[in-house]
Design a protein around this motif. Structure first.
Motif, mmCIF file in Angstrom:
data_model
loop_
_atom_site.group_PDB
_atom_site.id
_atom_site.type_symbol
_atom_site.label_atom_id
_atom_site.label_comp_id
_atom_site.label_asym_id
_atom_site.label_seq_id
_atom_site.Cartn_x
_atom_site.Cartn_y
_atom_site.Cartn_z
ATOM 1 N N PHE A 70 0.833 -1.201 0.000
ATOM 2 C CA PHE A 70 0.000 0.000 0.000
ATOM 3 C C PHE A 70 0.869 1.254 0.000
ATOM 4 N N ARG A 71 1.903 1.273 0.843
ATOM 5 C CA ARG A 71 2.810 2.423 0.903
ATOM 6 C C ARG A 71 3.483 2.634 -0.467
ATOM 7 N N SER A 72 3.939 1.559 -1.099
ATOM 8 C CA SER A 72 4.577 1.659 -2.421
ATOM 9 C C SER A 72 3.607 2.211 -3.453
ATOM 10 N N THR A 73 2.369 1.747 -3.411
ATOM 11 C CA THR A 73 1.347 2.221 -4.347
ATOM 12 C C THR A 73 1.089 3.713 -4.148
ATOM 13 N N LEU A 74 0.987 4.130 -2.896
ATOM 14 C CA LEU A 74 0.792 5.559 -2.616
ATOM 15 C C LEU A 74 1.950 6.377 -3.180
ATOM 16 N N GLU A 75 3.158 5.916 -2.947
ATOM 17 C CA GLU A 75 4.339 6.656 -3.407
ATOM 18 C C GLU A 75 4.408 6.727 -4.935
ATOM 19 N N GLU A 76 3.999 5.652 -5.603
ATOM 20 C CA GLU A 76 4.043 5.608 -7.064
ATOM 21 C C GLU A 76 2.999 6.502 -7.721
ATOM 22 N N HIS A 77 1.838 6.649 -7.078
ATOM 23 C CA HIS A 77 0.707 7.318 -7.713
ATOM 24 C C HIS A 77 0.449 8.741 -7.226
ATOM 25 N N HIS A 78 1.224 9.211 -6.274
ATOM 26 C CA HIS A 78 0.989 10.553 -5.739
ATOM 27 C C HIS A 78 2.292 11.336 -5.684
ATOM 28 N N GLU A 79 2.174 12.612 -5.928
ATOM 29 C CA GLU A 79 3.297 13.530 -5.773
ATOM 30 C C GLU A 79 2.965 14.414 -4.580
ATOM 31 N N TRP A 80 3.725 14.265 -3.514
ATOM 32 C CA TRP A 80 3.425 14.932 -2.240
ATOM 33 C C TRP A 80 3.969 16.346 -2.219
ATOM 34 N N PRO A 81 3.299 17.261 -1.558
ATOM 35 C CA PRO A 81 1.972 17.138 -0.953
ATOM 36 C C PRO A 81 0.889 17.144 -2.022
ATOM 37 N N CYS A 82 -0.260 16.537 -1.683
ATOM 38 C CA CYS A 82 -1.388 16.493 -2.615
ATOM 39 C C CYS A 82 -2.695 16.319 -1.844
ATOM 40 N N GLU A 83 -3.782 16.562 -2.534
ATOM 41 C CA GLU A 83 -5.097 16.319 -1.959
ATOM 42 C C GLU A 83 -5.350 14.815 -1.996
#
Length: 86
Positions: A8-21
């Motif tokens: 889940f953490r890897s998926t979040l990192e791959e699909h989001h550019e932080w910070p984001c909504e």
């Protein structure tokens, strides 16, 4: 950390550019709504009660500064009995 959480953490990192909504969606027994609202304090959210009033769906949108923020919300929400994270 379990493999599922690491995935889940890897998926979040791959699909989001932080910070984001980031949008959270939950279904919670209505008697536990206060507990979820306390967790989401300061985060904009909307609620919709089911026809029978037994459940409430909650959609919350927050500016997340990273995957740890997202995972922390889900981890805390998981302690609410009967809550379903979508």
């Amino acid at each position: 950390m379990t493999d599922a959480l690491e995935t889940f953490r890897s998926t979040l990192e791959e699909h989001h550019e932080w910070p984001c909504e980031y949008t959270f969606k939950f279904i919670v027994p209505s008697q536990s709504l206060g507990e979820l609202k306390s967790l989401l304090e300061g985060i904009a959210h909307s609620e919709k009660e089911s026809k029978t009033g037994k459940y409430t769906s909650v959609t919350a949108t927050a500016t997340a500064d990273g995957s740890d923020f997202v995972m922390n919300i889900y981890h805390k929400a998981a302690t609410i009995e009967g809550l379903i994270s979508l």
